[in-house]
Design a protein around this motif. Structure first.
Motif, PDB file in Angstrom:
ATOM      1  N   ASN A 176       3.084   7.829   3.979  1.00  0.00           N
ATOM      2  CA  ASN A 176       2.597   9.101   4.502  1.00  0.00           C
ATOM      3  C   ASN A 176       1.647   8.803   5.657  1.00  0.00           C
ATOM      4  N   VAL A 201      -1.394   6.515   4.830  1.00  0.00           N
ATOM      5  CA  VAL A 201      -1.136   5.080   4.729  1.00  0.00           C
ATOM      6  C   VAL A 201      -1.048   4.466   6.120  1.00  0.00           C
ATOM      7  N   HIS A 251       0.800  -1.229   0.000  1.00  0.00           N
ATOM      8  CA  HIS A 251       0.000   0.000   0.000  1.00  0.00           C
ATOM      9  C   HIS A 251       0.833   1.280   0.000  1.00  0.00           C
ATOM     10  N   THR A 284       6.113   5.607  -7.476  1.00  0.00           N
ATOM     11  CA  THR A 284       6.371   4.715  -8.613  1.00  0.00           C
ATOM     12  C   THR A 284       7.844   4.309  -8.679  1.00  0.00           C
ATOM     13  N   THR A 311       2.977   4.360  -1.396  1.00  0.00           N
ATOM     14  CA  THR A 311       2.795   5.160  -2.603  1.00  0.00           C
ATOM     15  C   THR A 311       4.129   5.288  -3.330  1.00  0.00           C
TER      16      THR A 311
END
Length: 418
Positions: free
Chosen positions: A147, A150, A137, A141, A139
């Motif tokens: 953060n 999450v 989960h 790429t 974030t």
């Protein structure tokens, strides 16, 4: 899961019982010129391991004036700290001896209310299931990142407080023994470094023993290299651990490392570990070290790492090389070149080959090696014991969390394995 246990998330737990999540200060809050060489450690992703903090030579620090100005970033006992970038599945509980350390920009801390046992939730967050959830989960790429949102969504099981304390109490002796091994290693390491420094001082000012590293490379006595530039498609379910910078901090931490598939291993060749290799982080946070010993599992180095490999041991003793690479003579040369670009610190292979090493006669190298080898061996033994204890803890933890194993059953299993 037991009927009287609640399945919820970290965010809902905070809203129901209190607590907070705090991201470390960005550059606009804490300027680069406010860091210092003394003061309290700054805890960022490079200092966060699986369940514990790992300080190293390059760990930045801040003075008391920063603590007074930014008290909201001062860590308290019971805080759980996450790495915000890269190795996002790592977290560690702040213990009493670590209270007062400072949250770095690459860290996020979770502080629960007194109605929760922080050790229990730290163990739960360190479980394989939650670590896998964090990786899935996160974030980003190009680089995984966390953060506050999450972290709020992390699923947790909440038993009654007395059961939280019972389960944490079962697992805590394992962590205490791991921490004892860690502290013993710090003492042994300090002793070994002091012995080497005292012995090496008789050679460091003698020009007749100074040897350009390039000569050793040309002789074939030494090899220097960096890691294998792997593609994501070369990672697989089976293969060898692919060691990144976050997996190195005065030793290897290979649990949870990606695996480089068997087909790619034939291309990695010289980038595969060999006994006697000394590995260090050469990009970003320069200067975290590990040594490949008989107990080190085979692995493949990533491009964030460089290795020095003694090939003719009658010329370069491996134990001498291990201690020299962490000496002031090497560090001064690395520090002189690491900041030559506008990007992150970097010590490239060309700069390494231009260094000089005060290389005593092999008889002298072997003499100090005989003194240091028992200390190095004990340090390596303690690390292996800690990994075994951590594996036992990680095996018991999901059974306790699922209700499959009761506290008394886990206690019996621990007693049987003692």
């Amino acid at each position: 899961m037991r009927n009287d246990w609640v399945q919820t998330t970290v965010g809902d737990l905070i809203r129901a019982k209190g607590g907070s999540i705090k991201t470390g200060p960005f550059g606009t809050v804490l300027k680069a010129n406010e860091y210092s060489t003394d003061g309290v450690p700054v805890i960022s992703v490079g200092e966060i391991g699986y369940g514990s903090f790992r300080l190293h030579r390059a760990t930045p620090r801040v003075p008391p004036a920063v603590l007074a100005r930014l008290p909201e970033y001062v860590l308290k006992a019971g805080d759980i700290v996450f790495g915000r970038k890269g190795a996002v599945d790592r977290s560690a509980l702040v213990r009493n001896s670590e209270a007062g350390w400072f949250l770095g920009s690459d860290g996020i801390r979770l502080r629960l209310s007194d109605e929760c046992d922080p050790s229990f939730f730290a163990y739960q967050i360190q479980s394989p299931a939650t670590r896998a959830w964090l990786l899935q989960h996160a974030t980003g790429t190009t680089m995984a990142s966390l953060n506050q949102g999450v972290i709020e969504r992390i699923p947790v099981v909440v038993p009654p407080l007395f059961e939280q304390r019972e389960m944490a109490g079962i697992l805590r002796p394992l962590d205490e023994k791991i921490d004892l091994d860690r502290r013993m290693n710090q003492t042994l390491e300090a002793l070994a470094q002091a012995l080497f420094r005292s012995w090496f001082s008789q050679f460091i000012s003698r020009p007749e023993v100074q040897v350009p590293v390039k000569i050793l490379l040309d002789e074939g006595a030494l090899a220097i290299g960096d890691g294998y530039r792997a593609k994501n498609s070369e990672m697989a379910d089976t293969g060898l651990p692919f060691v990144r910078a976050g997996d190195v901090s005065d030793g290897f931490a290979l649990d949870g490392a990606d695996l480089l598939g068997d087909e790619a291993l034939s291309k990695a060749r010289e980038k595969v570990s060999r006994r006697g290799d000394v590995v260090f982080t050469s990009k970003g946070t320069v200067g975290r070290f590990a040594r490949v010993t008989a107990r080190t599992a085979p692995c493949v180095y990533s491009p964030q790492l460089c290795y020095w490999r003694p090939l003719i041991q009658d010329r370069v003793n491996p134990i001498f090389l291990w201690h020299w690479l962490r000496s002031s003579e090497f560090w001064a040369q690395a520090a002189a070149v690491k900041g030559q670009t506008d990007m992150a610190d970097y010590v490239n292979l060309r700069d390494q080959s231009r260094m000089k090493i005060s290389l005593p006669p092999i008889e002298d190298q072997m003499e100090i090696a005989q003194v240091l080898e028992p200390l190095d061996e004990r340090i390596d033994h303690n690390r292996t014991e800690s990994r075994t204890l951590a594996a036992l803890r990680n095996m018991l933890l999901p059974k306790l969390l699922s209700g499959e194993s009761r506290v008394r059953d886990a206690a019996a299993q621990l007693a049987a394995s003692a």
